[in-house]
Design an enzyme around this catalytic site. Structure first.
Site, mmCIF file in Angstrom:
data_model
loop_
_atom_site.group_PDB
_atom_site.id
_atom_site.type_symbol
_atom_site.label_atom_id
_atom_site.label_comp_id
_atom_site.label_asym_id
_atom_site.label_seq_id
_atom_site.Cartn_x
_atom_site.Cartn_y
_atom_site.Cartn_z
ATOM 1 N N ILE A 164 -12.652 -5.909 7.498
ATOM 2 C CA ILE A 164 -11.761 -4.746 7.539
ATOM 3 C C ILE A 164 -12.204 -3.719 6.492
ATOM 4 O O ILE A 164 -11.487 -3.459 5.515
ATOM 5 C CB ILE A 164 -10.283 -5.146 7.340
ATOM 6 C CG1 ILE A 164 -10.120 -6.109 6.153
ATOM 7 C CG2 ILE A 164 -9.732 -5.797 8.604
ATOM 8 C CD1 ILE A 164 -8.670 -6.332 5.762
ATOM 9 N N ARG A 181 -18.722 7.479 8.087
ATOM 10 C CA ARG A 181 -18.720 6.051 7.763
ATOM 11 C C ARG A 181 -17.858 5.263 8.744
ATOM 12 O O ARG A 181 -18.150 4.115 9.077
ATOM 13 C CB ARG A 181 -18.210 5.832 6.343
ATOM 14 C CG ARG A 181 -19.016 6.515 5.265
ATOM 15 C CD ARG A 181 -20.402 5.945 5.130
ATOM 16 N NE ARG A 181 -21.135 6.551 4.037
ATOM 17 C CZ ARG A 181 -22.449 6.516 3.880
ATOM 18 N NH1 ARG A 181 -23.185 5.880 4.794
ATOM 19 N NH2 ARG A 181 -23.032 7.107 2.861
ATOM 20 N N TYR A 240 0.814 -1.217 0.000
ATOM 21 C CA TYR A 240 0.000 0.000 0.000
ATOM 22 C C TYR A 240 0.847 1.268 0.000
ATOM 23 O O TYR A 240 0.329 2.358 -0.257
ATOM 24 C CB TYR A 240 -0.934 0.030 1.219
ATOM 25 C CG TYR A 240 -1.876 -1.138 1.331
ATOM 26 C CD1 TYR A 240 -2.149 -1.968 0.256
ATOM 27 C CD2 TYR A 240 -2.502 -1.415 2.549
ATOM 28 C CE1 TYR A 240 -3.013 -3.049 0.382
ATOM 29 C CE2 TYR A 240 -3.367 -2.479 2.682
ATOM 30 C CZ TYR A 240 -3.613 -3.301 1.597
ATOM 31 O OH TYR A 240 -4.470 -4.367 1.728
#
Length: 286
Positions: free
Chosen positions: A235, A243, A48
């Site tokens: 997850i 949210r 990531y």
């Protein structure tokens, strides 16, 4: 029902924050905010390219490191092969890559270290030996995998590894993983679902919308509760503060069995993340 799942004495919170595709100050802010409002499970990965931002968010949250379940993943797909038929990921590179992850995350250890994808030319047993040495050195509490199929999960037993902690896979109401979940149950692996709300698609389906109205919850909460009642960790990823609060607020209601079945029936083989096929020198990926 517990808000954590436990294997080998290590408990993993049933809802975590995914950090894929979050960069810069946004990533740090959301990680910090998640921990401040009660999250205790943060999922990251070397691939990531945001571990420094995740680490900053963890540090600035003020939450004790020992209270946080932190996951990262070894990237076995982004390495350039050497001349000839050399491996994507040399053994020395695995430990080196993981040390960089720890440095970026600003921590001495992670709670869970995963092999991110089953794509590599080197031997699976060799990789696992290296990861278990990292576990013995107390740099990770447990070892797991992500995106592994049923064949490879059974291969662990053949290789003598019987305590793989989890398998992280795409799972939501529109993608059945029934066969894989059955194998994980047989092997006592914890299933971890990424893309659990199908990147918002659950909010556009009439069945889930109707159930959200019935239970006075949002469609995302219905999908996450449906997964939770299967004893599967989720997850969900979000960069939205509202949210973020919504996704963790699923522990005060229960979906009736008949409604669980309705959601199961929505399966349409919708896959958001394409499979990265295993290298032909390794194992067939099906």
């Amino acid at each position: 029902m517990s808000e954590t799942l436990t294997k080998s004495g290590l408990s993993i919170p049933s809802i975590g924050l995914g950090t894929w595709d979050m960069q810069g100050p946004t990533c740090s802010r959301i990680v910090q905010e998640a921990l401040e409002i009660g999250y205790r499970h943060i999922d990251g990965a070397s691939m990531y390219e945001n571990e420094a931002e995740v680490g900053k968010g963890v540090s600035e949250s003020g939450v004790d490191r020992e209270e946080i379940f932190l996951t990262t993943k070894i990237n076995t797909t982004g390495w350039t092969p050497s001349k000839g038929n050399g491996p994507f990921l040399q053994n020395k590179d695995i430990a080196k890559s993981f040390e960089k992850s720890l440095l970026d995350l600003n921590t001495d250890y992670v709670d869970l270290l995963l092999i991110h994808w089953p794509r590599f030319e080197t031997n699976l047993g060799d990789i696992l030996e290296i990861l278990y040495r990292l576990k013995d050195a107390k740099k990770t509490k447990e070892i797991g995998v992500a995106n592994f199929n049923s064949y490879l999960l059974n291969e662990f037993t053949n290789l003598g590894f019987k305590d793989i902690y989890c398998n992280q896979v795409e799972y939501h109401p529109f993608l059945s993983q029934a066969k894989l979940l059955e194998v994980m149950q047989d092997l006592e692996m914890i299933p971890v679902a990424y893309c659990p709300i199908c990147r918002g698609d659950v909010a556009r389906h009439d069945v889930i919308i109707d159930l959200a109205e019935k239970y006075s919850k949002t469609p995302a909460q219905i999908a996450l509760r449906w997964i939770y009642q299967q004893k599967i960790v989720s997850i969900p990823k979000t960069a939205n503060s509202y949210r973020l609060k919504e996704n963790i607020d699923i522990f005060d209601f229960e979906i009736e069995y008949k409604d669980m079945l309705q959601i199961y029936s929505l399966e349409r083989n919708q896959r958001l993340v394409p499979n990265l096929e295993a290298n032909e020198l390794m194992y067939p990926f099906d």
